[in-house]
Every structure is written in C-alpha cells, then in structure tokens.
Scaffold this motif. Structure first.
Motif, PDB file in Angstrom:
ATOM      1  N   GLN A 149       0.828  -1.183   0.000  1.00  7.49           N
ATOM      2  CA  GLN A 149       0.000   0.000   0.000  1.00  7.49           C
ATOM      3  C   GLN A 149       0.875   1.250   0.000  1.00  7.49           C
ATOM      4  O   GLN A 149       1.894   1.316   0.678  1.00  7.49           O
ATOM      5  N   THR A 150       0.486   2.251  -0.744  1.00  2.73           N
ATOM      6  CA  THR A 150       1.168   3.534  -0.735  1.00  2.73           C
ATOM      7  C   THR A 150       0.354   4.517   0.084  1.00  2.73           C
ATOM      8  O   THR A 150      -0.742   4.213   0.552  1.00  2.73           O
ATOM      9  N   ALA A 151       0.907   5.707   0.261  1.00  2.00           N
ATOM     10  CA  ALA A 151       0.184   6.736   1.005  1.00  2.00           C
ATOM     11  C   ALA A 151      -1.109   7.078   0.279  1.00  2.00           C
ATOM     12  O   ALA A 151      -1.170   7.028  -0.959  1.00  2.00           O
ATOM     13  N   PRO A 152      -2.173   7.404   1.012  1.00  2.00           N
ATOM     14  CA  PRO A 152      -3.443   7.729   0.356  1.00  2.00           C
ATOM     15  C   PRO A 152      -3.320   8.962  -0.525  1.00  2.00           C
ATOM     16  O   PRO A 152      -2.533   9.867  -0.255  1.00  2.00           O
ATOM     17  N   GLU A 153      -4.089   8.963  -1.594  1.00  2.00           N
ATOM     18  CA  GLU A 153      -4.158  10.126  -2.467  1.00  2.00           C
ATOM     19  C   GLU A 153      -5.100  11.142  -1.841  1.00  2.00           C
ATOM     20  O   GLU A 153      -6.232  10.803  -1.469  1.00  2.00           O
ATOM     21  N   VAL A 154      -4.647  12.367  -1.710  1.00  2.00           N
ATOM     22  CA  VAL A 154      -5.423  13.422  -1.067  1.00  2.00           C
ATOM     23  C   VAL A 154      -5.917  14.396  -2.129  1.00  2.00           C
ATOM     24  O   VAL A 154      -5.121  14.881  -2.943  1.00  2.00           O
ATOM     25  N   GLU A 155      -7.202  14.664  -2.131  1.00  2.00           N
ATOM     26  CA  GLU A 155      -7.779  15.636  -3.047  1.00  2.00           C
ATOM     27  C   GLU A 155      -8.662  16.600  -2.271  1.00  2.00           C
ATOM     28  O   GLU A 155      -9.369  16.192  -1.341  1.00  2.00           O
ATOM     29  N   ALA A 156      -8.627  17.860  -2.654  1.00  2.00           N
ATOM     30  CA  ALA A 156      -9.453  18.876  -2.017  1.00  2.00           C
ATOM     31  C   ALA A 156     -10.146  19.696  -3.097  1.00  2.00           C
ATOM     32  O   ALA A 156      -9.694  19.756  -4.244  1.00  2.00           O
ATOM     33  N   GLY A 172     -14.503  20.486   0.066  1.00  2.00           N
ATOM     34  CA  GLY A 172     -14.394  19.130   0.563  1.00  2.00           C
ATOM     35  C   GLY A 172     -12.974  18.615   0.537  1.00  2.00           C
ATOM     36  O   GLY A 172     -12.068  19.213  -0.054  1.00  2.00           O
ATOM     37  N   LEU A 173     -12.781  17.468   1.197  1.00  2.00           N
ATOM     38  CA  LEU A 173     -11.488  16.808   1.283  1.00  2.00           C
ATOM     39  C   LEU A 173     -11.708  15.307   1.177  1.00  2.00           C
ATOM     40  O   LEU A 173     -12.590  14.759   1.859  1.00  2.00           O
ATOM     41  N   ASP A 174     -10.936  14.626   0.324  1.00  2.00           N
ATOM     42  CA  ASP A 174     -11.074  13.187   0.107  1.00  2.00           C
ATOM     43  C   ASP A 174      -9.728  12.488   0.252  1.00  2.00           C
ATOM     44  O   ASP A 174      -8.692  13.017  -0.175  1.00  2.00           O
ATOM     45  N   LEU A 175      -9.761  11.294   0.835  1.00  2.00           N
ATOM     46  CA  LEU A 175      -8.604  10.420   0.904  1.00  2.00           C
ATOM     47  C   LEU A 175      -8.951   9.134   0.166  1.00  2.00           C
ATOM     48  O   LEU A 175      -9.931   8.458   0.510  1.00  2.00           O
ATOM     49  N   GLY A 176      -8.161   8.781  -0.853  1.00  2.00           N
ATOM     50  CA  GLY A 176      -8.390   7.559  -1.618  1.00  2.00           C
ATOM     51  C   GLY A 176      -7.219   6.604  -1.461  1.00  2.00           C
ATOM     52  O   GLY A 176      -6.055   7.011  -1.511  1.00  2.00           O
ATOM     53  N   PHE A 177      -7.502   5.313  -1.246  1.00  2.00           N
ATOM     54  CA  PHE A 177      -6.478   4.313  -0.999  1.00  2.00           C
ATOM     55  C   PHE A 177      -6.375   3.351  -2.181  1.00  2.00           C
ATOM     56  O   PHE A 177      -7.328   3.144  -2.934  1.00  2.00           O
ATOM     57  N   VAL A 189     -12.453   7.797   2.036  1.00  2.00           N
ATOM     58  CA  VAL A 189     -13.198   8.516   3.064  1.00  2.00           C
ATOM     59  C   VAL A 189     -13.142   9.988   2.712  1.00  2.00           C
ATOM     60  O   VAL A 189     -12.218  10.446   2.014  1.00  2.00           O
ATOM     61  N   GLY A 190     -14.114  10.743   3.178  1.00  2.00           N
ATOM     62  CA  GLY A 190     -14.103  12.160   2.861  1.00  2.00           C
ATOM     63  C   GLY A 190     -15.108  12.962   3.653  1.00  2.00           C
ATOM     64  O   GLY A 190     -15.943  12.416   4.386  1.00  2.00           O
ATOM     65  N   ALA A 191     -14.995  14.250   3.500  1.00  2.00           N
ATOM     66  CA  ALA A 191     -15.925  15.194   4.118  1.00  2.00           C
ATOM     67  C   ALA A 191     -16.153  16.335   3.144  1.00  2.00           C
ATOM     68  O   ALA A 191     -15.239  16.737   2.414  1.00  2.00           O
ATOM     69  N   TRP A 192     -17.364  16.834   3.130  1.00  2.00           N
ATOM     70  CA  TRP A 192     -17.737  17.931   2.239  1.00  2.00           C
ATOM     71  C   TRP A 192     -18.720  18.820   2.979  1.00  2.00           C
ATOM     72  O   TRP A 192     -19.547  18.322   3.775  1.00  2.00           O
ATOM     73  N   GLY A 193     -18.646  20.130   2.774  1.00  2.00           N
ATOM     74  CA  GLY A 193     -19.543  21.036   3.471  1.00  2.00           C
ATOM     75  C   GLY A 193     -20.035  22.153   2.583  1.00  2.00           C
ATOM     76  O   GLY A 193     -19.422  22.479   1.551  1.00  2.00           O
ATOM     77  N   SER A 194     -21.165  22.744   2.988  1.00  2.00           N
ATOM     78  CA  SER A 194     -21.739  23.862   2.249  1.00  2.00           C
ATOM     79  C   SER A 194     -22.464  24.781   3.214  1.00  2.00           C
ATOM     80  O   SER A 194     -23.063  24.328   4.196  1.00  2.00           O
TER      81      SER A 194
END
Length: 231
Positions: A23-30, A55-60, A66-71
C-alpha cells in the motif's frame, strides 16, 4: 457527497489492486467552489442564494475512500452549515465499467436532532463519448427524518462538445419518501438538470438549468452558476 452540484462534479474511480501489493500513502484531493444556488436533488438548500462549498477526500490503493464535504445553507435551526461525512469502496468491474458503494452522514453542526444517514451505490461506464452513471441512495427509517425512509434513484451523463473545450452534463432523478414531496402536493418528486462545463483561468466553471416536478419556493426552475477549483 455528493452533490455538491452533483452533475457538475467529476467522479473519481478507484481501481482494485491485488491484496498482496504494498500500500502507498493515500491520495489526497481537495476542492472549493462558489455556487449561485446550492441545489440538492433539485431543491434549493441555500434559499436560492450564493453558497460556499468545499471538501477533502482520501483515496487508498485498495479502492477504499473517506471524505468530508460542506456547504453553507439556509439555517436549519441554529446551524448554517451542512457537513457530509462519507466512506465507501470503488473498483472496476470490467474495462470501462466501475462501481461505487458507500455510506454517508448528513450533519448540521450546532443543531441537535437533524443528522441522518443513507447508503448509496452507483455504476459508471462509457458508450462512445458519453459517460453515464446510474445510482441509488437510500435513507432507512430514522427519527430525524420523521420516522420515515427515503429513496432516490438517478441517471447522470456527460460528454465533450467536440473540440470546443466545453462539456455537456445532464441527468434526471426520482425521489420518494421523507423528502420526496417538498411542496406537499402528494406526488413524488422528479428533478432534472442540463448544463455546460468548462475550464479556464485555472478554474472549473459550470452553468446548469435545474428544475423539478414540484411547485413553490425553492423547487422551481433555476439557472445555477458554479466556479471552483480542485487541488
């Protein structure tokens, strides 16, 4: 999750890798965006005014994310913010066809007895230049949605418009249950969207016509402008 003006967002797919692979480090997207109206399944949740979203997402590598998003939203009690917390799994079934399943919690910080959850699933594939998704979201019976359940099924599609740099987005959804009759006319709700997307000046732009089968404030037709950036 996420819509975020769902038909103007780009969905990420996750490829299933062998379990034995390191496994590598999770990919982070915002992402961050301004929208002229926060429309969720055709209904305005920002009182038909500007909303700030992000929002912020972590992909493995495994396909988990997993992620979170707000408005910002029209106040729900003492809360003026919606926060969506989600986790799921996506993988490729065959070449060009992928699936996504997960759970999502809608939370309204500062206001009690409003949070609720749902499960979702979708399939995404391409036919020629058209990428299509079909999916379903189901909220089981819960106290905070009136001891009722809710079902939403949808189709969304996108396609490039030749060499113009523009993209066409479109979709339709059907909702029944706790949120399926916002104007109280006794009929289930249908919503639809038709819009354009483009990239320019380092930003992602969208313009969409949104409408529903309902009548009244917050569900009538509206043209929604969005501008955002992903990192």
């Amino acid at each position: 999750m996420r819509t975020h003006l769902a038909l103007l967002a780009t969905a990420a797919s996750f490829v299933l890798l062998p379990a034995a692979q390191a496994q590598t480090a999770p990919e982070v997207e915002a992402n961050v965006a301004f929208v002229s109206d926060y429309r969720f399944r055709g209904v305005s949740l920002s009182d038909e005014t500007l909303a700030l979203q992000g929002g912020l997402d972590l992909g493995f590598d495994s396909g988990l994310y997993v992620g979170a998003w707000g408005s910002s939203i029209e106040p729900v009690g003492d809360s003026e913010v919606e926060v969506d917390l989600y986790a799921g799994y996506g993988a490729e079934l065959t070449e060009g066809l992928s699936f996504d399943v997960g759970v999502l919690a809608y939370v309204y910080p500062g206001q009690e007895d409003t949070a609720y959850g749902e499960v979702y699933a979708s399939l995404t594939g391409a036919t020629g230049i058209v990428e299509s998704s079909v999916g379903v979201a189901y909220a089981p019976e819960q106290d905070n949605i009136g001891n009722d359940d809710n079902l939403y099924v949808f189709y969304s599609g996108s396609a490039p418009l030749g060499e113009s740099g523009l993209g066409l987005v479109f979709g339709v959804g059907y909702e029944t249950g706790a949120f399926g009759d916002p104007d109280g006319d006794g009929d289930d709700k249908i919503d639809w969207t038709l819009g354009l997307t483009a990239s320019g000046y380092g930003l992602d732009w969208g313009l969409a016509y949104v409408d529903t089968s309902e009548e009244g404030e917050g569900v009538e037709s509206q043209v929604v402008l969005s501008v955002g950036k992903s990192f």
